[in-house]
Scaffold this motif. Structure first.
Motif, PDB file in Angstrom:
ATOM      1  N   ALA A  26      29.005  -3.054  -5.090  1.00  0.00           N
ATOM      2  CA  ALA A  26      29.077  -1.941  -6.041  1.00  0.00           C
ATOM      3  C   ALA A  26      28.375  -2.266  -7.355  1.00  0.00           C
ATOM      4  CB  ALA A  26      30.534  -1.560  -6.293  1.00  0.00           C
ATOM      5  N   SER A  27      28.488  -3.502  -7.810  1.00  0.00           N
ATOM      6  CA  SER A  27      27.848  -3.857  -9.085  1.00  0.00           C
ATOM      7  C   SER A  27      26.327  -3.720  -8.994  1.00  0.00           C
ATOM      8  CB  SER A  27      28.227  -5.283  -9.493  1.00  0.00           C
ATOM      9  OG  SER A  27      27.856  -6.210  -8.481  1.00  0.00           O
ATOM     10  N   ILE A  28      25.751  -4.059  -7.849  1.00  0.00           N
ATOM     11  CA  ILE A  28      24.301  -3.921  -7.643  1.00  0.00           C
ATOM     12  C   ILE A  28      23.933  -2.450  -7.488  1.00  0.00           C
ATOM     13  CG2 ILE A  28      22.357  -4.490  -6.133  1.00  0.00           C
ATOM     14  CD1 ILE A  28      23.390  -6.917  -7.691  1.00  0.00           C
ATOM     15  N   ARG A  29      24.724  -1.703  -6.700  1.00  0.00           N
ATOM     16  CA  ARG A  29      24.463  -0.258  -6.542  1.00  0.00           C
ATOM     17  C   ARG A  29      24.494   0.437  -7.894  1.00  0.00           C
ATOM     18  NH1 ARG A  29      28.524  -0.533  -2.460  1.00  0.00           N
ATOM     19  NH2 ARG A  29      29.816   0.786  -3.770  1.00  0.00           N
ATOM     20  N   ASP A  30      25.484   0.078  -8.716  1.00  0.00           N
ATOM     21  CA  ASP A  30      25.599   0.701 -10.044  1.00  0.00           C
ATOM     22  C   ASP A  30      24.416   0.318 -10.934  1.00  0.00           C
ATOM     23  OD1 ASP A  30      27.993   1.790  -9.212  1.00  0.00           O
ATOM     24  OD2 ASP A  30      29.241   0.331 -10.287  1.00  0.00           O
ATOM     25  N   ALA A  31      24.026  -0.948 -10.912  1.00  0.00           N
ATOM     26  CA  ALA A  31      22.924  -1.404 -11.762  1.00  0.00           C
ATOM     27  C   ALA A  31      21.605  -0.732 -11.382  1.00  0.00           C
ATOM     28  CB  ALA A  31      22.788  -2.916 -11.669  1.00  0.00           C
ATOM     29  N   LEU A  32      21.416  -0.475 -10.078  1.00  0.00           N
ATOM     30  CA  LEU A  32      20.184   0.177  -9.603  1.00  0.00           C
ATOM     31  C   LEU A  32      20.311   1.699  -9.546  1.00  0.00           C
ATOM     32  CD1 LEU A  32      19.140  -2.233  -6.698  1.00  0.00           C
ATOM     33  CD2 LEU A  32      18.120  -2.039  -8.965  1.00  0.00           C
ATOM     34  N   HIS A  33      21.503   2.209  -9.894  1.00  0.00           N
ATOM     35  CA  HIS A  33      21.778   3.650  -9.829  1.00  0.00           C
ATOM     36  C   HIS A  33      21.495   4.208  -8.434  1.00  0.00           C
ATOM     37  CE1 HIS A  33      22.234   3.514 -14.152  1.00  0.00           C
ATOM     38  NE2 HIS A  33      21.038   2.953 -14.238  1.00  0.00           N
ATOM     39  N   LEU A  34      21.929   3.463  -7.413  1.00  0.00           N
ATOM     40  CA  LEU A  34      21.705   3.875  -6.026  1.00  0.00           C
ATOM     41  C   LEU A  34      22.759   4.873  -5.587  1.00  0.00           C
ATOM     42  CD1 LEU A  34      20.861   0.446  -4.346  1.00  0.00           C
ATOM     43  CD2 LEU A  34      19.300   2.373  -4.699  1.00  0.00           C
ATOM     44  N   LYS A  35      22.314   5.885  -4.897  1.00  0.00           N
ATOM     45  CA  LYS A  35      23.206   6.909  -4.334  1.00  0.00           C
ATOM     46  C   LYS A  35      23.042   6.888  -2.814  1.00  0.00           C
ATOM     47  CE  LYS A  35      24.193   8.885  -8.411  1.00  0.00           C
ATOM     48  NZ  LYS A  35      24.068   7.730  -9.249  1.00  0.00           N
ATOM     49  N   PRO A  36      24.070   7.324  -2.075  1.00  0.00           N
ATOM     50  CA  PRO A  36      23.949   7.363  -0.612  1.00  0.00           C
ATOM     51  C   PRO A  36      22.712   8.157  -0.185  1.00  0.00           C
ATOM     52  CG  PRO A  36      26.213   7.770  -1.266  1.00  0.00           C
ATOM     53  CD  PRO A  36      25.396   7.758  -2.532  1.00  0.00           C
ATOM     54  N   GLY A  37      22.003   7.608   0.779  1.00  0.00           N
ATOM     55  CA  GLY A  37      20.817   8.278   1.308  1.00  0.00           C
ATOM     56  C   GLY A  37      19.520   7.838   0.650  1.00  0.00           C
ATOM     57  N   GLU A  38      19.619   7.174  -0.505  1.00  0.00           N
ATOM     58  CA  GLU A  38      18.394   6.712  -1.160  1.00  0.00           C
ATOM     59  C   GLU A  38      17.852   5.486  -0.428  1.00  0.00           C
ATOM     60  OE1 GLU A  38      18.415   7.978  -5.728  1.00  0.00           O
ATOM     61  OE2 GLU A  38      19.735   6.297  -5.279  1.00  0.00           O
ATOM     62  N   GLN A  39      16.555   5.278  -0.560  1.00  0.00           N
ATOM     63  CA  GLN A  39      15.926   4.148   0.115  1.00  0.00           C
ATOM     64  C   GLN A  39      15.859   2.938  -0.797  1.00  0.00           C
ATOM     65  OE1 GLN A  39      12.133   5.471   1.620  1.00  0.00           O
ATOM     66  NE2 GLN A  39      13.084   5.994   3.555  1.00  0.00           N
ATOM     67  N   ILE A  40      15.976   1.769  -0.157  1.00  0.00           N
ATOM     68  CA  ILE A  40      15.804   0.511  -0.862  1.00  0.00           C
ATOM     69  C   ILE A  40      14.694  -0.257  -0.165  1.00  0.00           C
ATOM     70  CG2 ILE A  40      18.120   0.326  -1.831  1.00  0.00           C
ATOM     71  CD1 ILE A  40      18.930  -1.353   0.531  1.00  0.00           C
ATOM     72  N   GLU A  41      14.133  -1.199  -0.886  1.00  0.00           N
ATOM     73  CA  GLU A  41      13.005  -1.961  -0.368  1.00  0.00           C
ATOM     74  C   GLU A  41      13.311  -3.439  -0.487  1.00  0.00           C
ATOM     75  OE1 GLU A  41       8.518  -0.978  -0.967  1.00  0.00           O
ATOM     76  OE2 GLU A  41       9.225  -2.012  -2.760  1.00  0.00           O
ATOM     77  N   TYR A  42      12.926  -4.223   0.524  1.00  0.00           N
ATOM     78  CA  TYR A  42      13.123  -5.664   0.518  1.00  0.00           C
ATOM     79  C   TYR A  42      11.760  -6.340   0.480  1.00  0.00           C
ATOM     80  CZ  TYR A  42      17.779  -4.395   2.119  1.00  0.00           C
ATOM     81  OH  TYR A  42      19.023  -3.844   2.231  1.00  0.00           O
ATOM     82  N   SER A  43      11.619  -7.354  -0.367  1.00  0.00           N
ATOM     83  CA  SER A  43      10.391  -8.140  -0.456  1.00  0.00           C
ATOM     84  C   SER A  43      10.757  -9.597  -0.228  1.00  0.00           C
ATOM     85  CB  SER A  43       9.739  -7.983  -1.830  1.00  0.00           C
ATOM     86  OG  SER A  43       9.458  -6.623  -2.100  1.00  0.00           O
ATOM     87  N   LEU A  44      10.153 -10.206   0.787  1.00  0.00           N
ATOM     88  CA  LEU A  44      10.429 -11.601   1.123  1.00  0.00           C
ATOM     89  C   LEU A  44       9.453 -12.504   0.385  1.00  0.00           C
ATOM     90  CD1 LEU A  44      12.019 -13.633   2.844  1.00  0.00           C
ATOM     91  CD2 LEU A  44      10.301 -13.275   4.645  1.00  0.00           C
TER      92      LEU A  44
END
Length: 111
Positions: A26-44
Motif C-alpha cells: 500500500a505504501s508503494i501504491r500510495d506513493a505512485l498514486h496507483l489505482k486498480p486497472g492502471e499499468q505498471i512497468e518493470y525495468s531489469l
C-alpha cells in the motif's frame, strides 16, 4: 544507471505467492498514486535489481502509432475500400469462438 540506496525514499517488501504473484504494498501504491486497472512497468537492471514504475499512459509504442497513422491516412484517401465484415465471415468467427470466455482482468500464466 547506478542505483544509489541513499537516494531511495521508500522501501517495502512483499511475498511471491505459489502462483508467482505479489501484491504491491500500500505504501508503494500510495506513493505512485496507483489505482486498480492502471499499468505498471518493470525495468531489469544489471545485477538483478528491478525498478517498478507507473506506466506513462502518454507513452505510445512507435510501431503501433505509425501503423494506426497509416490506417487512418489510408481510410481518408480510400474510403471506397471500407466495407462491412461479410456475414458469412462473421458467422464463421462466432462459430470458432462459441463457448470461449476470456477474462481480460485475469493474470497471465506462463502457459
Amino acid at each position: 544507471m547506478i542505483l544509489n540506496f541513499a537516494d531511495v525514499s521508500l522501501r517495502a517488501e512483499s511475498r511471491l505467492t505459489d502462483r508467482s504473484q505479489t501484491t504491491i504494498p500500500a505504501s508503494i501504491r500510495d506513493a505512485l498514486h496507483l489505482k486498480p486497472g492502471e499499468q505498471i512497468e518493470y525495468s531489469l537492471l544489471p545485477g538483478g535489481q528491478v525498478i517498478m514504475s507507473r506506466k506513462d499512459e502518454a507513452e505510445d509504442d512507435p510501431v503501433v502509432s505509425q501503423f494506426l497513422s497509416f490506417l487512418e491516412n489510408d481510410m481518408v484517401r480510400n474510403p471506397q475500400h471500407i466495407h462491412a465484415v461479410p456475414m458469412d465471415l462473421w458467422s464463421s468467427i462466432k462459430e470458432l469462438t462459441a463457448g470461449i470466455e476470456v477474462d481480460l482482468d485475469a493474470p497471465l500464466t506462463d502457459d
